[in-house]
Design an enzyme around this catalytic site. Structure first.
Site, PDB file in Angstrom:
ATOM      1  N   ARG A  93       2.495   8.540   1.523  1.00  0.00           N
ATOM      2  CA  ARG A  93       1.179   7.880   1.517  1.00  0.00           C
ATOM      3  C   ARG A  93       1.368   6.363   1.590  1.00  0.00           C
ATOM      4  NH1 ARG A  93      -0.497  12.436  -1.906  1.00  0.00           N
ATOM      5  NH2 ARG A  93       0.424  11.548  -3.767  1.00  0.00           N
ATOM      6  N   ASP A 105     -11.200  18.463   6.757  1.00  0.00           N
ATOM      7  CA  ASP A 105     -10.740  19.521   5.852  1.00  0.00           C
ATOM      8  C   ASP A 105     -11.780  20.635   5.874  1.00  0.00           C
ATOM      9  OD1 ASP A 105      -8.415  19.484   3.446  1.00  0.00           O
ATOM     10  OD2 ASP A 105     -10.006  20.967   3.186  1.00  0.00           O
ATOM     11  N   SER A 106     -11.317  21.867   5.636  1.00  0.00           N
ATOM     12  CA  SER A 106     -12.254  22.987   5.635  1.00  0.00           C
ATOM     13  C   SER A 106     -12.922  23.168   4.276  1.00  0.00           C
ATOM     14  CB  SER A 106     -11.526  24.277   6.035  1.00  0.00           C
ATOM     15  OG  SER A 106     -10.417  24.464   5.197  1.00  0.00           O
ATOM     16  N   CYS A 152       5.358  21.718   4.536  1.00  0.00           N
ATOM     17  CA  CYS A 152       5.779  21.894   3.136  1.00  0.00           C
ATOM     18  C   CYS A 152       6.336  23.298   2.930  1.00  0.00           C
ATOM     19  CB  CYS A 152       4.625  21.612   2.184  1.00  0.00           C
ATOM     20  SG  CYS A 152       3.208  22.676   2.438  1.00  0.00           S
TER      21      CYS A 152
HETATM   22  N1  SAH Z   1      -2.828  15.854   2.641  1.00  0.00           N
HETATM   23  C1  SAH Z   1      -3.269  16.290   1.344  1.00  0.00           C
HETATM   24  C2  SAH Z   1      -2.826  17.693   1.015  1.00  0.00           C
HETATM   25  C3  SAH Z   1      -3.219  18.753   2.020  1.00  0.00           C
HETATM   26  S1  SAH Z   1      -3.357  20.349   1.313  1.00  0.00           S
HETATM   27  C4  SAH Z   1      -2.828  15.288   0.274  1.00  0.00           C
HETATM   28  O1  SAH Z   1      -1.926  14.457   0.530  1.00  0.00           O
HETATM   29  O2  SAH Z   1      -3.361  15.340  -0.829  1.00  0.00           O
HETATM   30  C5  SAH Z   1      -3.982  21.288   2.619  1.00  0.00           C
HETATM   31  C6  SAH Z   1      -5.471  21.140   2.836  1.00  0.00           C
HETATM   32  O3  SAH Z   1      -5.744  21.826   4.058  1.00  0.00           O
HETATM   33  C7  SAH Z   1      -6.392  21.755   1.819  1.00  0.00           C
HETATM   34  O4  SAH Z   1      -7.294  20.802   1.379  1.00  0.00           O
HETATM   35  C8  SAH Z   1      -7.162  22.886   2.559  1.00  0.00           C
HETATM   36  O5  SAH Z   1      -8.528  22.943   2.199  1.00  0.00           O
HETATM   37  C9  SAH Z   1      -7.036  22.426   3.979  1.00  0.00           C
HETATM   38  N2  SAH Z   1      -7.050  23.456   5.034  1.00  0.00           N
HETATM   39  C10 SAH Z   1      -6.349  24.612   5.108  1.00  0.00           C
HETATM   40  N3  SAH Z   1      -6.520  25.209   6.298  1.00  0.00           N
HETATM   41  C11 SAH Z   1      -7.370  24.413   7.015  1.00  0.00           C
HETATM   42  C12 SAH Z   1      -7.918  24.458   8.331  1.00  0.00           C
HETATM   43  N4  SAH Z   1      -7.617  25.460   9.156  1.00  0.00           N
HETATM   44  N5  SAH Z   1      -8.735  23.462   8.714  1.00  0.00           N
HETATM   45  C13 SAH Z   1      -9.030  22.439   7.884  1.00  0.00           C
HETATM   46  N6  SAH Z   1      -8.508  22.326   6.655  1.00  0.00           N
HETATM   47  C14 SAH Z   1      -7.709  23.300   6.211  1.00  0.00           C
END
Ligand code: SAH
Length: 394
Positions: free
Chosen positions: A210, A248-249, A338
């Site tokens: 970040r 985000d979904s 991850c």
């Molecule tokens: N980048 C974030 C962590 C990501 S966690 C950070 O640094 O804090 C993964 C995220 O992807 C979750 O919030 C989940 O809601 C979202 N997600 C999972 N599948 C998805 C999709 N197909 N489209 C959009 N968001 C999705």
């Protein structure tokens, strides 16, 4: 005497200080150890190898606590916890950072025990029978070593089933944490929920990435895919991004992202929140010829087991390919996986294939990984799971 005697020749990994012993390596168990109890581990020839925790329900029958003849008890656990805490001091973790992984399981010599600090509260996550057996001792020592207001357990992990344990969530000691806790991270502020957030509340492992994104965002039009609660978006905006689009979904995750951005004093015209499936949204941007100067792809684990590597690889390639097509020349891609089952080199190959299909030349500028409060002990490379690349579109 509770003992585990290994089969002939099966002590090799133990000799290399690897903490896992699988059921197939075991010849005999004596003394009827109970769930999580400490056992001595011996070679077929009767040579003492150390002590570990007995997990009769799991394929991973023993997790080694120690490879010496140290007694396993409060003094041993205190030493391990103190060592782990001492590591997370400056210069490894900045003094003003208040969201920190304090104990990272095998990497800190405590298989199955993870503990995070968020401000004045601690969160524990226990994934093995051995760590569960010693839970009260571990928690009592931890709160002595790290003064805090309360300790909360977030052992809502499906892997516990394999250990013969149910889920366990709730207050272990002290005050119930408030619904929202604020942390500082290298000058950024985030609100999170210990009770309901992902993992133990926040993706601490991405801290350094970040900060890097922040330092690359000045005057850039940024797309934060899989934004969750705005971890990267806040970094980009505090780093001077012109605008950030968060995808985000999850509606609740975006609502929290909104609050997190405002918490950092950033104005509303600087960002757009979109509740959407990233796979669809990226295609829509492509159709609309919408371009960005910096794109972050930090998806959930697409590979949960060894059997899913191929399927996961296709999903990673798909989003990477489209993201590359949405980059302006000179634009940066920060792409992550991850999934522990995805090897670093395979991930790099997937990104390379994506570039070919995208018709873009991409230059890798940096190889990225998890923050140093998620260390990797050399005898346990499985501790490394997060990998990422910073690449530039030419
Ligand atoms: N980048 C974030 C962590 C990501 S966690 C950070 O640094 O804090 C993964 C995220 O992807 C979750 O919030 C989940 O809601 C979202 N997600 C999972 N599948 C998805 C999709 N197909 N489209 C959009 N968001 C999705």
């Amino acid at each position: 005497m509770k003992q585990v005697i290994l089969k002939q020749g099966r002590e090799k990994s133990v000799k290399r200080l690897h903490p896992w012993i699988f059921s197939g390596a075991i010849q005999k168990v004596t003394g009827s150890p109970g769930l999580g109890e400490t056992v001595e581990v011996l070679t077929a020839g009767g040579l003492f190898m150390g002590r570990g925790a007995w997990s009769p329900e799991s394929q991973m029958s023993v997790r080694m606590w120690s490879f010496t003849d140290t007694e396993i008890g409060p003094d041993f656990f205190r030493r391990k916890i103190e060592e782990a805490i001492a590591l997370r001091k400056p210069p490894v973790i900045g003094a003003d950072t208040t969201g920190i992984r304090l104990i990272y399981s095998e990497s800190d010599g405590l298989p199955g025990f993870t503990a995070d600090r968020y401000g004045d509260y601690l969160v524990c996550q226990i994934s093995t029978a051995g760590a569960d057996y010693w839970k009260d001792t571990l928690v009592a020592i931890l709160r002595e070593v790290v003064p805090c207001k309360g300790v909360f357990e977030r052992s809502d992990l499906s892997v516990r089933k394999k250990e013969g344990l149910g889920e366990s969530v709730g207050l272990l000691w002290g005050e119930e944490p408030p619904e929202v806790i604020e942390i500082n991270e290298e000058g950024r502020k985030y609100g999170l929920s210990i009770q309901t957030g992902h993992k133990t509340g926040f993706y601490l492992d991405q801290r350094d990435n970040r900060s890097l994104v922040g330092s690359c965002s000045r005057e850039r039009d940024v797309l934060d895919c899989f934004s969750y609660t705005g971890g990267f978006a806040v970094a980009a905006l505090t780093g001077g991004a012109r605008h950030v689009t968060l995808l985000d979904s999850s509606g609740p995750a975006l609502a929290r992202a909104d609050l997190n951005i405002r918490l950092n004093g950033l104005s509303e015209d600087k960002y757009t929140l979109v509740e959407v499936d990233v796979f669809h949204a990226l295609r829509k941007f492509r159709t609309d010829n919408r371009l960005f100067d910096l794109i972050i792809l930090d998806p959930p684990k697409f590979v949960e087991s060894r059997h899913q590597v191929d399927k996961g690889a296709r999903a990673y390639k798909d989003i990477n390919m489209i993201a590359m097509q949405l980059l302006k020349p000179g634009g940066f891609l920060f792409t992550f996986s991850c999934s522990g089952h995805m090897e670093d080199l395979l991930f790099q190959k997937i990104v390379a294939d994506a570039a070919i299909d995208a018709g873009r030349e991409m230059k890798i500028l940096r190889w990225l990984s998890q923050a140093p409060d998620h260390p990797v002990i050399t005898s346990f490379p499985e501790g490394k799971y997060l990998k990422g690349l910073m690449a530039m579109a030419t």
